[in-house]
Motif scaffolding. Sequence first.
Motif, mmCIF file in Angstrom:
data_model
loop_
_atom_site.group_PDB
_atom_site.id
_atom_site.type_symbol
_atom_site.label_atom_id
_atom_site.label_comp_id
_atom_site.label_asym_id
_atom_site.label_seq_id
_atom_site.Cartn_x
_atom_site.Cartn_y
_atom_site.Cartn_z
ATOM 1 N N VAL A 49 -3.155 2.671 1.113
ATOM 2 C CA VAL A 49 -2.600 2.483 2.454
ATOM 3 C C VAL A 49 -3.671 1.969 3.415
ATOM 4 N N VAL A 50 -4.853 2.627 3.379
ATOM 5 C CA VAL A 50 -5.944 2.240 4.280
ATOM 6 C C VAL A 50 -6.361 0.801 4.031
ATOM 7 N N ILE A 51 -6.534 0.434 2.763
ATOM 8 C CA ILE A 51 -6.966 -0.924 2.423
ATOM 9 C C ILE A 51 -5.898 -1.942 2.808
ATOM 10 N N GLY A 52 -4.624 -1.592 2.558
ATOM 11 C CA GLY A 52 -3.539 -2.491 2.941
ATOM 12 C C GLY A 52 -3.514 -2.754 4.441
ATOM 13 N N ILE A 53 -3.689 -1.691 5.237
ATOM 14 C CA ILE A 53 -3.716 -1.837 6.697
ATOM 15 C C ILE A 53 -4.921 -2.680 7.129
ATOM 16 N N LEU A 54 -6.090 -2.389 6.536
ATOM 17 C CA LEU A 54 -7.296 -3.153 6.869
ATOM 18 C C LEU A 54 -7.104 -4.642 6.587
ATOM 19 N N MET A 55 -6.495 -4.947 5.448
ATOM 20 C CA MET A 55 -6.304 -6.352 5.081
ATOM 21 C C MET A 55 -5.353 -7.058 6.040
ATOM 22 N N ASP A 56 -4.350 -6.326 6.527
ATOM 23 C CA ASP A 56 -3.426 -6.920 7.492
ATOM 24 C C ASP A 56 -4.092 -7.165 8.846
ATOM 25 N N TYR A 57 -5.057 -6.313 9.213
ATOM 26 C CA TYR A 57 -5.609 -6.362 10.575
ATOM 27 C C TYR A 57 -6.990 -7.024 10.686
ATOM 28 N N ILE A 58 -7.850 -6.865 9.668
ATOM 29 C CA ILE A 58 -9.182 -7.477 9.778
ATOM 30 C C ILE A 58 -9.400 -8.578 8.740
ATOM 31 N N GLY A 90 -5.744 14.787 -10.218
ATOM 32 C CA GLY A 90 -4.792 14.702 -9.118
ATOM 33 C C GLY A 90 -5.437 14.159 -7.867
ATOM 34 N N LEU A 91 -6.668 14.604 -7.608
ATOM 35 C CA LEU A 91 -7.379 14.097 -6.430
ATOM 36 C C LEU A 91 -7.653 12.609 -6.569
ATOM 37 N N ALA A 92 -7.963 12.180 -7.797
ATOM 38 C CA ALA A 92 -8.191 10.749 -8.019
ATOM 39 C C ALA A 92 -6.946 9.959 -7.643
ATOM 40 N N PHE A 93 -5.764 10.470 -8.026
ATOM 41 C CA PHE A 93 -4.515 9.822 -7.642
ATOM 42 C C PHE A 93 -4.329 9.862 -6.126
ATOM 43 N N GLY A 94 -4.628 11.039 -5.537
ATOM 44 C CA GLY A 94 -4.446 11.193 -4.096
ATOM 45 C C GLY A 94 -5.336 10.261 -3.297
ATOM 46 N N MET A 95 -6.597 10.178 -3.703
ATOM 47 C CA MET A 95 -7.518 9.276 -3.014
ATOM 48 C C MET A 95 -7.098 7.823 -3.214
ATOM 49 N N GLY A 96 -6.583 7.535 -4.413
ATOM 50 C CA GLY A 96 -6.071 6.190 -4.649
ATOM 51 C C GLY A 96 -4.878 5.894 -3.762
ATOM 52 N N THR A 128 -13.168 -9.494 4.964
ATOM 53 C CA THR A 128 -13.894 -8.432 5.666
ATOM 54 C C THR A 128 -13.620 -7.076 5.026
ATOM 55 N N THR A 129 -12.379 -6.871 4.575
ATOM 56 C CA THR A 129 -12.032 -5.613 3.899
ATOM 57 C C THR A 129 -12.839 -5.448 2.619
ATOM 58 N N MET A 130 -13.018 -6.534 1.866
ATOM 59 C CA MET A 130 -13.799 -6.459 0.637
ATOM 60 C C MET A 130 -15.254 -6.057 0.921
ATOM 61 N N GLY A 187 0.822 -1.207 0.000
ATOM 62 C CA GLY A 187 0.000 0.000 0.000
ATOM 63 C C GLY A 187 0.852 1.251 0.000
ATOM 64 N N LEU A 188 1.974 1.228 0.709
ATOM 65 C CA LEU A 188 2.865 2.386 0.762
ATOM 66 C C LEU A 188 3.567 2.633 -0.577
ATOM 67 N N ILE A 189 3.822 1.569 -1.329
ATOM 68 C CA ILE A 189 4.381 1.745 -2.681
ATOM 69 C C ILE A 189 3.376 2.491 -3.552
ATOM 70 N N SER A 190 2.125 2.051 -3.521
ATOM 71 C CA SER A 190 1.075 2.723 -4.276
ATOM 72 C C SER A 190 0.902 4.161 -3.786
#
Length: 402
Positions: A361-370, A350-356, A374-376, A52-55
């Motif tokens: 990061v948020v999705i990556g963290i969620l997948m690691d923790y929940i 630019g916002l589309a990139f920023g939100m992506g 459940t993330t899907m 997620g941090l790479i993205s």
Amino acid sequence: MAKEKHKMGNPVYPIMFAIGVCHLFNDTLQAVIPAMFPVLELELGLTFTQLGLISFALNIVASLLQPVVGYISDKKPMPYALPLGMMSSFVGMAGLALAPQYWMILVSVIFLGLGSAVFHPEGSRVSFMAAGSKRGLSQSIYQVGGNSGQALAPLISAFILVPLGQKGAALFLVVAAVGIFLLSKISAWYKKQLEEEKLSNRKRTLLSSLPALTKKQIGVALALLMVIIFARSFYVTNMTNFYIFHLMKNYGMTIKEGQLIIFVFLALGAVGTLFGGPMADRMGRRNVIILSMAVPIPLCLLLPYVPVWAIILLLIAIGFFIMLSFSVTVVYAQELVPSKIGTMAGLTVGLAFGMGAIGAVVIGILMDYIGVYTTMIVVSTLPIIGLVALALPKDRKITMSS
């Protein structure tokens, strides 16, 4: 003067398609990043958060710099920034293919993000200059080039990076080199157009399909667009970067099988982008944005629970409709502030990139923790937020000089 108006009304199709092809090249280079995720997870043992941090590194650079580049180019257009941006992407791709360590991958994707940040506002300006009376069509051709490039990510993963590994990214240096050549030619045309405008002492202006709005109304409408882009970008980022792990873990698919299914989603997204602009020219920008947000809601909510055979059917519909508004939101923002073509393109894309970036990061963290499944389920609710489109100001059909 009448003759000049007629000239502005004629679309310049070779440039319109050429900048679309260059957008394809630019976003193909970016698509190598999510295409690499399954390979990097296996070869370097990276966590979902690290992926997620790479993205995030790729997209946040593009997100923060695009409005800045757009603002500067509104004041002083920069024709030859286009090939220079592609050169930055060339450097980033070379680094990505050769990087032996995680931090070097992060540095490489920053170069790719910089190239993208320069390309998008200036590319959108070229699309506008070439559009003539075909504003929606031109923006759709431009954006479908980008979305087609993004759609190639699963195929790049399945047929190039999985067999060849990280070093397979070096093949895309050829794409960057061809892009530099084409953009040099486009930049020469761009510069000539600016010189002609200067000689005729007139600037191209965008006719707005929106009624006269107060500054407050414009601000509210832009805020609503940002919310719509947030919902769409979070969802598409999940599908592009992380849905493959859901298919592998919960359906037992191989990387290749999963990536081909994701390709269906992204390919239909590109088709939706192509249709969105002309549809908006006919039935209104706001109506297409509402349609794009409303139709996918029940389909997205169902997606985590359906059997394999239904996944493809749902992804065909979701991909088409959710990306129907991609080019339309850019044009709508430009018509809200018609004097700031580059700034609005930089802000929305630019916002589309920023939100992506944040979403990754948020999705990556969620997948690691929940967990992946459940993330899907959580992500499937995102399109509901897009219903704020109902509060956008209504637009009307306009007739441009031709």
